[in-house]
Scaffold this motif. Structure first.
Motif, PDB file in Angstrom:
ATOM      1  N   SER A  45      -3.952  71.744  20.151  1.00 45.23           N
ATOM      2  CA  SER A  45      -5.279  71.416  20.677  1.00 45.23           C
ATOM      3  C   SER A  45      -5.167  70.422  21.829  1.00 45.23           C
ATOM      4  O   SER A  45      -5.909  70.507  22.822  1.00 45.23           O
ATOM      5  CB  SER A  45      -6.139  70.823  19.553  1.00 45.23           C
ATOM      6  OG  SER A  45      -6.330  71.764  18.529  1.00 45.23           O
ATOM      7  N   SER A  46      -4.224  69.460  21.723  1.00 50.19           N
ATOM      8  CA  SER A  46      -4.007  68.497  22.813  1.00 50.19           C
ATOM      9  C   SER A  46      -3.529  69.214  24.070  1.00 50.19           C
ATOM     10  O   SER A  46      -3.967  68.920  25.193  1.00 50.19           O
ATOM     11  CB  SER A  46      -2.982  67.447  22.387  1.00 50.19           C
ATOM     12  OG  SER A  46      -3.438  66.727  21.264  1.00 50.19           O
ATOM     13  N   ILE A  47      -2.623  70.174  23.896  1.00 48.61           N
ATOM     14  CA  ILE A  47      -2.137  70.939  25.060  1.00 48.61           C
ATOM     15  C   ILE A  47      -3.283  71.707  25.685  1.00 48.61           C
ATOM     16  O   ILE A  47      -3.425  71.769  26.915  1.00 48.61           O
ATOM     17  CB  ILE A  47      -1.000  71.891  24.618  1.00 48.61           C
ATOM     18  CG1 ILE A  47       0.225  71.094  24.160  1.00 48.61           C
ATOM     19  CG2 ILE A  47      -0.626  72.835  25.757  1.00 48.61           C
ATOM     20  CD1 ILE A  47       1.303  71.939  23.525  1.00 48.61           C
ATOM     21  N   GLN A  48      -4.112  72.293  24.811  1.00 45.92           N
ATOM     22  CA  GLN A  48      -5.273  73.042  25.311  1.00 45.92           C
ATOM     23  C   GLN A  48      -6.205  72.134  26.118  1.00 45.92           C
ATOM     24  O   GLN A  48      -6.704  72.510  27.194  1.00 45.92           O
ATOM     25  CB  GLN A  48      -6.021  73.660  24.134  1.00 45.92           C
ATOM     26  CG  GLN A  48      -6.458  75.078  24.364  1.00 45.92           C
ATOM     27  CD  GLN A  48      -7.098  75.681  23.124  1.00 45.92           C
ATOM     28  OE1 GLN A  48      -7.391  74.977  22.161  1.00 45.92           O
ATOM     29  NE2 GLN A  48      -7.313  76.970  23.156  1.00 45.92           N
ATOM     30  N   MET A  49      -6.420  70.932  25.610  1.00 40.89           N
ATOM     31  CA  MET A  49      -7.290  69.982  26.326  1.00 40.89           C
ATOM     32  C   MET A  49      -6.665  69.580  27.657  1.00 40.89           C
ATOM     33  O   MET A  49      -7.346  69.486  28.693  1.00 40.89           O
ATOM     34  CB  MET A  49      -7.529  68.747  25.453  1.00 40.89           C
ATOM     35  CG  MET A  49      -8.531  67.762  26.044  1.00 40.89           C
ATOM     36  SD  MET A  49      -8.786  66.356  24.966  1.00 40.89           S
ATOM     37  CE  MET A  49      -9.517  67.161  23.560  1.00 40.89           C
ATOM     38  N   GLY A  50      -5.341  69.373  27.664  1.00 42.53           N
ATOM     39  CA  GLY A  50      -4.659  69.021  28.917  1.00 42.53           C
ATOM     40  C   GLY A  50      -4.758  70.132  29.944  1.00 42.53           C
ATOM     41  O   GLY A  50      -4.949  69.878  31.144  1.00 42.53           O
ATOM     42  N   ASP A  71      -0.419  81.106  26.373  1.00 43.02           N
ATOM     43  CA  ASP A  71       0.526  80.836  25.284  1.00 43.02           C
ATOM     44  C   ASP A  71      -0.069  79.893  24.253  1.00 43.02           C
ATOM     45  O   ASP A  71       0.147  80.048  23.038  1.00 43.02           O
ATOM     46  CB  ASP A  71       1.818  80.239  25.846  1.00 43.02           C
ATOM     47  CG  ASP A  71       2.621  81.267  26.648  1.00 43.02           C
ATOM     48  OD1 ASP A  71       2.374  82.473  26.450  1.00 43.02           O
ATOM     49  OD2 ASP A  71       3.465  80.868  27.466  1.00 43.02           O
ATOM     50  N   THR A  72      -0.833  78.911  24.743  1.00 47.19           N
ATOM     51  CA  THR A  72      -1.477  77.960  23.831  1.00 47.19           C
ATOM     52  C   THR A  72      -2.491  78.681  22.949  1.00 47.19           C
ATOM     53  O   THR A  72      -2.572  78.435  21.736  1.00 47.19           O
ATOM     54  CB  THR A  72      -2.162  76.845  24.629  1.00 47.19           C
ATOM     55  OG1 THR A  72      -1.201  76.209  25.483  1.00 47.19           O
ATOM     56  CG2 THR A  72      -2.749  75.799  23.684  1.00 47.19           C
ATOM     57  N   PHE A  73      -3.263  79.591  23.567  1.00 46.13           N
ATOM     58  CA  PHE A  73      -4.258  80.344  22.798  1.00 46.13           C
ATOM     59  C   PHE A  73      -3.573  81.197  21.732  1.00 46.13           C
ATOM     60  O   PHE A  73      -4.026  81.284  20.585  1.00 46.13           O
ATOM     61  CB  PHE A  73      -5.072  81.224  23.754  1.00 46.13           C
ATOM     62  CG  PHE A  73      -6.066  82.100  23.049  1.00 46.13           C
ATOM     63  CD1 PHE A  73      -7.273  81.582  22.582  1.00 46.13           C
ATOM     64  CD2 PHE A  73      -5.787  83.454  22.844  1.00 46.13           C
ATOM     65  CE1 PHE A  73      -8.180  82.389  21.921  1.00 46.13           C
ATOM     66  CE2 PHE A  73      -6.692  84.260  22.185  1.00 46.13           C
ATOM     67  CZ  PHE A  73      -7.894  83.724  21.731  1.00 46.13           C
ATOM     68  N   ARG A  74      -2.435  81.804  22.119  1.00 42.44           N
ATOM     69  CA  ARG A  74      -1.725  82.638  21.149  1.00 42.44           C
ATOM     70  C   ARG A  74      -1.150  81.803  20.009  1.00 42.44           C
ATOM     71  O   ARG A  74      -1.225  82.183  18.840  1.00 42.44           O
ATOM     72  CB  ARG A  74      -0.614  83.421  21.847  1.00 42.44           C
ATOM     73  CG  ARG A  74      -0.008  84.518  20.959  1.00 42.44           C
ATOM     74  CD  ARG A  74       0.891  85.455  21.708  1.00 42.44           C
ATOM     75  NE  ARG A  74       2.208  84.875  21.948  1.00 42.44           N
ATOM     76  CZ  ARG A  74       2.616  84.418  23.127  1.00 42.44           C
ATOM     77  NH1 ARG A  74       1.812  84.464  24.175  1.00 42.44           N
ATOM     78  NH2 ARG A  74       3.811  83.903  23.279  1.00 42.44           N
TER      79      ARG A  74
END
Length: 575
Positions: free
Chosen positions: A370-375, A401-404
């Motif tokens: 989730s942190s990567i997604q926010m970044g 990739d983050t979504f997957r």
């Protein structure tokens, strides 16, 4: 006497009696024919000639040809003299007729000739009566002789019919029963046939065979007992609990592990009817439920949780039918069953540890993902700074990739919740239209990317379904996203909700992709399974979790497919 000799004697005697009966009958028929022929030739013709002469005599005065007719019949009669006195009477007729020819007007001569003819007829009528009596006597003799011969033939045939079949069939029946006894390992059986017939020789051979079998059987008892002890020791040393019963449900053997689990002693088990043991023991009662009532077999869970020595243990139950093919027979015979309990506690503990590990890891992964997604979202914000084309491609790849990863961790979390049983269902009346619109809206961008049209159809009288809104939406969204991914571009995906019967609603999603081959249809709902050769990405968990969610709500899920025409996934829930 030999059987062949008896048969030859009986059949030969019958044949001889039939020949005698035929000869006697033929002889008497010939005699009757001869007597009848004598009456016809000798006497009947004379009566006929006499009648013609009388008629001609009456017409002599009026008809010229009457004299010639009389002479013709008189001449025939003179050649047909067969009886005593017939010659003299015929000679008188000839003499008197000659005188009449010389004196045609003499009526006294006519009267004399009539008397002569009447005397001739009387002689032949008397002869006919005598010969008829002879023929009657011959017929009576024929009836008597043929009746006696026929009665003798009947008596002989009746005696043969009563005695001969029993003489052959009874020994065969006795021998058959004895063979059945030998087949059932009763080697003490013997047969006793008196006499020197073929059955006597057969009895001697049979008894010799039975004696040798008995000797062989008794010589093998020691080895059989040793083999039995060996098998019993092997069963007792097995780590799995084993109970053996025969075809009448009588306990034949039980090993130490089964005694430890059940808490019973060996003398309380072996030799008893297992249903009697079950009356006093709850565990045994659970074990034999499907044996007593085969109809409930499919509804019984084969996984048992049993407390042994104060510790929770898991056992997998298996009931094996024992069928053997007896020597010389074509069909198998049921001789009993073996109940086995495999201790799968270590595997259950490992599986539980794996589930906890997957749940922990999935939960811990969600925070950094989730942190990567926010970044990534911040990097895409123009206010942070503008990215060049290369940077935008990198950020887009990281985002995908983050979504997957986030989807995979979500599926793993759902799976662990299902395995541990902590997932909570909130089943209540749910608006079907709202659910379908929400799911279609969530997958619209994916469909637009492949230029796929999503069509929906809901029966007009459908409004509510008894389901968990969140879990059912997740299942429908998963099936719809799969349909979009596996469909060709510029095609259609159809979402259809119809009422199957009074209390079931069927949700179906049909795509127009390549389809699923028949050998994979029963595997698509298996965990981690992916159809070989597919290019679409995924973990192989989505359909497995969907199946768990639907079945947890009391529904069913399945798939139909045809190569080249696409697939249809459908599930049903209570109305």
């Amino acid at each position: 006497m030999k059987i062949k000799t008896k048969l030859n004697a009986g059949v030969g005697l019958l044949f001889f009696m039939i020949i005698i009966l035929s000869v006697v009958g033929g002889w008497f028929i010939y005699q009757l024919k001869k007597d009848t022929q004598n009456i016809l030739v000798a006497n009947y013709n004379t009566l006929q000639y006499s009648r013609n002469m009388l008629l001609s005599l009456e017409e002599i005065d009026s008809q010229p040809f009457a004299v010639k007719e009389f002479q013709k019949n008189l001449k025939l009669q003179s050649r047909n003299i067969t009886e005593s006195g017939e010659k003299e009477v015929t000679q008188n007729i000839i003499s008197h007729f000659s005188e009449l020819n010389e004196n045609p007007k003499n009526q006294n001569l006519k009267s004399v000739i009539r008397k002569d003819i009447a005397e001739l007829m009387q002689l032949n009528m008397n002869a006919i009566q005598i010969k008829s009596g002879i023929a009657n006597t011959t017929a009576e003799s024929a009836i008597a002789v043929i009746s006696i011969a026929g009665t003798l033939c009947f008596l002989i045939a009746f005696i043969l019919m009563i005695n001969l079949p029993s003489n052959i069939a009874n020994p065969i029946r006795e021998l058959t029963l004895s063979i059945h006894q030998i087949a059932q390992q009763n080697y003490k059986e013997r047969v006793q046939f008196e006499g020197n017939s073929e059955f006597g020789e057969l009895a001697k051979s049979f008894n010799t065979m039975a004696e040798k079998l008995q000797e062989y059987s008794e010589s093998r008892i020691d080895k059989i007992l040793k083999g039995k002890k060996r098998i019993e020791t092997l069963i007792d040393n097995m780590h799995d609990a084993v109970i053996g019963i025969d075809e009448n449900r009588k306990v034949l053997f039980v090993n130490d592990e089964a005694l430890k689990i059940s808490g019973l002693k060996k003398e309380q088990f072996v030799g008893k009817q297992i249903q009697d043991v079950a009356v006093r023991n709850d565990l045994v009662r659970d074990l034999i439920r499907e044996i007593i009532d085969p109809e409930i077999q499919k509804n019984i869970d084969n996984l048992l949780k049993i407390f042994v020595e104060g510790k929770e243990n898991y056992f997998e139950k298996e009931i094996v039918d024992i069928n053997v093919l007896p020597t010389g027979e074509d069909s198998k015979r049921f001789i009993g069953q073996v109940i086995m309990l495999r201790n799968i506690t270590p595997f259950k503990e490992l599986d539980l540890a794996k589930t906890h590990f997957m749940g922990t890891v999935s939960h811990e992964f969600k925070t950094p993902i989730s942190s990567i997604q926010m970044g990534v979202q911040l990097l895409e914000n123009i206010r942070i700074g503008e990215l060049n084309d290369e940077q935008q491609k990198l950020v887009s790849g990281i985002k995908d990739d983050t979504f997957r990863l986030l989807k995979i961790t979500g599926e793993l979390l759902n799976l662990t919740q299902l395995e541990t049983g902590v997932v909570q269902l909130n089943i209540k009346p749910t608006d079907i239209h709202e659910m379908v619109e929400s799911v279609i809206a969530g997958n619209q961008s994916l469909a637009d990317h492949k230029q796929i049209t999503i069509k929906s159809h809901i029966d007009t009288d459908l409004q509510l379904v008894n389901a968990d809104y969140e879990k059912t939406s997740w299942v429908l969204s998963n099936i719809l996203s799969n349909a979009i991914r596996y469909s060709y571009e510029n095609s259609e995906v159809e979402v259809k909700i119809v009422k199957d019967n009074e209390d079931e609603i069927v949700f179906s999603v049909k795509d127009h992709g390549y389809g699923i081959e028949d050998q994979y249809l029963d595997k698509v709902f298996t965990r981690y399974f992916r159809i070989p050769g597919t290019k679409a990405e995924g973990t192989g968990l989505g359909l497995s979790i969907s199946k768990e969610f639907i079945e947890a709500q009391g529904g069913k899920i399945s798939v139909r497919s045809e190569i080249g025409s696409g697939s249809t996934f459908y599930f049903s829930l209570k109305a």
